[in-house]
Design a protein around this motif. Structure first.
Motif, PDB file in Angstrom:
ATOM      1  N   ARG A  30      -1.530  -0.299  20.985  1.00 21.71           N
ATOM      2  CA  ARG A  30      -0.821   0.655  21.854  1.00 21.71           C
ATOM      3  C   ARG A  30       0.626   0.899  21.427  1.00 21.71           C
ATOM      4  O   ARG A  30       1.518   1.041  22.250  1.00 21.71           O
ATOM      5  CB  ARG A  30      -0.874   0.191  23.306  1.00 21.71           C
ATOM      6  CG  ARG A  30      -2.275   0.109  23.851  1.00 21.71           C
ATOM      7  CD  ARG A  30      -2.271  -0.299  25.317  1.00 21.71           C
ATOM      8  NE  ARG A  30      -3.611  -0.454  25.821  1.00 21.71           N
ATOM      9  CZ  ARG A  30      -4.318   0.509  26.404  1.00 21.71           C
ATOM     10  NH1 ARG A  30      -3.804   1.692  26.578  1.00 21.71           N
ATOM     11  NH2 ARG A  30      -5.534   0.274  26.852  1.00 21.71           N
ATOM     12  N   GLN A  31       0.853   0.987  20.123  1.00 20.81           N
ATOM     13  CA  GLN A  31       2.214   1.176  19.616  1.00 20.81           C
ATOM     14  C   GLN A  31       2.709   2.613  19.757  1.00 20.81           C
ATOM     15  O   GLN A  31       3.918   2.853  19.717  1.00 20.81           O
ATOM     16  CB  GLN A  31       2.287   0.777  18.139  1.00 20.81           C
ATOM     17  CG  GLN A  31       2.065  -0.707  17.912  1.00 20.81           C
ATOM     18  CD  GLN A  31       2.125  -1.052  16.453  1.00 20.81           C
ATOM     19  OE1 GLN A  31       3.184  -1.000  15.844  1.00 20.81           O
ATOM     20  NE2 GLN A  31       0.978  -1.383  15.885  1.00 20.81           N
ATOM     21  N   ILE A  32       1.807   3.575  19.878  1.00 16.64           N
ATOM     22  CA  ILE A  32       2.212   4.972  20.018  1.00 16.64           C
ATOM     23  C   ILE A  32       1.827   5.458  21.405  1.00 16.64           C
ATOM     24  O   ILE A  32       0.642   5.497  21.753  1.00 16.64           O
ATOM     25  CB  ILE A  32       1.525   5.859  18.953  1.00 16.64           C
ATOM     26  CG1 ILE A  32       1.929   5.420  17.563  1.00 16.64           C
ATOM     27  CG2 ILE A  32       1.873   7.322  19.177  1.00 16.64           C
ATOM     28  CD1 ILE A  32       1.303   6.234  16.472  1.00 16.64           C
ATOM     29  N   MET A  33       2.823   5.782  22.176  1.00 11.06           N
ATOM     30  CA  MET A  33       2.613   6.378  23.507  1.00 11.06           C
ATOM     31  C   MET A  33       1.653   5.531  24.365  1.00 11.06           C
ATOM     32  O   MET A  33       0.943   6.056  25.200  1.00 11.06           O
ATOM     33  CB  MET A  33       2.090   7.806  23.392  1.00 11.06           C
ATOM     34  CG  MET A  33       2.884   8.747  22.524  1.00 11.06           C
ATOM     35  SD  MET A  33       4.409   9.299  23.253  1.00 11.06           S
ATOM     36  CE  MET A  33       3.813  10.296  24.598  1.00 11.06           C
ATOM     37  N   ARG A  34       1.608   4.241  24.107  1.00  8.96           N
ATOM     38  CA  ARG A  34       0.753   3.299  24.863  1.00  8.96           C
ATOM     39  C   ARG A  34      -0.735   3.655  24.782  1.00  8.96           C
ATOM     40  O   ARG A  34      -1.542   3.246  25.608  1.00  8.96           O
ATOM     41  CB  ARG A  34       1.183   3.213  26.325  1.00  8.96           C
ATOM     42  CG  ARG A  34       2.637   2.916  26.552  1.00  8.96           C
ATOM     43  CD  ARG A  34       3.051   1.460  26.627  1.00  8.96           C
ATOM     44  NE  ARG A  34       2.219   0.685  27.511  1.00  8.96           N
ATOM     45  CZ  ARG A  34       1.728  -0.527  27.173  1.00  8.96           C
ATOM     46  NH1 ARG A  34       1.974  -1.035  26.011  1.00  8.96           N
ATOM     47  NH2 ARG A  34       0.984  -1.191  28.012  1.00  8.96           N
ATOM     48  N   ALA A  35      -1.119   4.408  23.772  1.00  5.61           N
ATOM     49  CA  ALA A  35      -2.511   4.840  23.616  1.00  5.61           C
ATOM     50  C   ALA A  35      -3.298   3.797  22.819  1.00  5.61           C
ATOM     51  O   ALA A  35      -2.817   3.279  21.815  1.00  5.61           O
ATOM     52  CB  ALA A  35      -2.562   6.180  22.899  1.00  5.61           C
ATOM     53  N   LYS A  36      -4.495   3.521  23.275  1.00  4.72           N
ATOM     54  CA  LYS A  36      -5.363   2.558  22.596  1.00  4.72           C
ATOM     55  C   LYS A  36      -6.259   3.301  21.602  1.00  4.72           C
ATOM     56  O   LYS A  36      -6.990   4.216  21.980  1.00  4.72           O
ATOM     57  CB  LYS A  36      -6.234   1.821  23.606  1.00  4.72           C
ATOM     58  CG  LYS A  36      -7.187   0.830  22.960  1.00  4.72           C
ATOM     59  CD  LYS A  36      -7.974   0.070  23.997  1.00  4.72           C
ATOM     60  CE  LYS A  36      -9.002  -0.857  23.405  1.00  4.72           C
ATOM     61  NZ  LYS A  36      -8.496  -1.834  22.483  1.00  4.72           N
TER      62      LYS A  36
END
Length: 114
Positions: A30-36
């Motif tokens: 989740r490093q980008i925009m908290r997206a998995k």
């Protein structure tokens, strides 16, 4: 019982290309925009490089071999789009030469509409 596609997906996870490995290290946990994101995710009959289910986003990395497969890639993209997925493609060299641009593009696709 696991299918051949599942076995292939597992195999692809252990033999990722350098570009896939490099991007995976930037989108995992989740490093980008908290997206998995999931890697080598099955969306039958295909296995996609990376998928964010909550945003219906697929990221595909293309190497030189994709020049010869552009028609098949277009059919694949159309099929996945008809299922409601947004498909974005990056060339491997973009991951190596312009990672910040790739990550910015992914972030903009994950951002809520304004």
């Amino acid at each position: 019982m696991p299918t051949a596609t599942l076995y292939r997906s597992r195999q692809l996870r252990t033999s990722m290309s350098d570009a896939e490995r490099k991007l995976w290290n930037r989108v995992r946990k989740r490093q980008i925009m908290r997206a998995k994101f999931r890697r080598q995710h099955i969306i039958a009959p295909y296995i996609v490089d990376f998928a964010c289910i909550e945003h219906s986003l697929i990221i595909e990395l293309d190497g030189g071999q994709h020049d010869e497969r552009s028609y098949r890639d277009a059919l694949r993209t159309k099929y996945l789009s008809n299922l409601g997925w947004r498909v974005v493609r990056f060339w491997n060299f973009e991951v190596f030469e312009n990672m910040s641009g790739v990550l910015d593009a992914i972030s903009s696709l994950l951002a809520p509409p304004s």
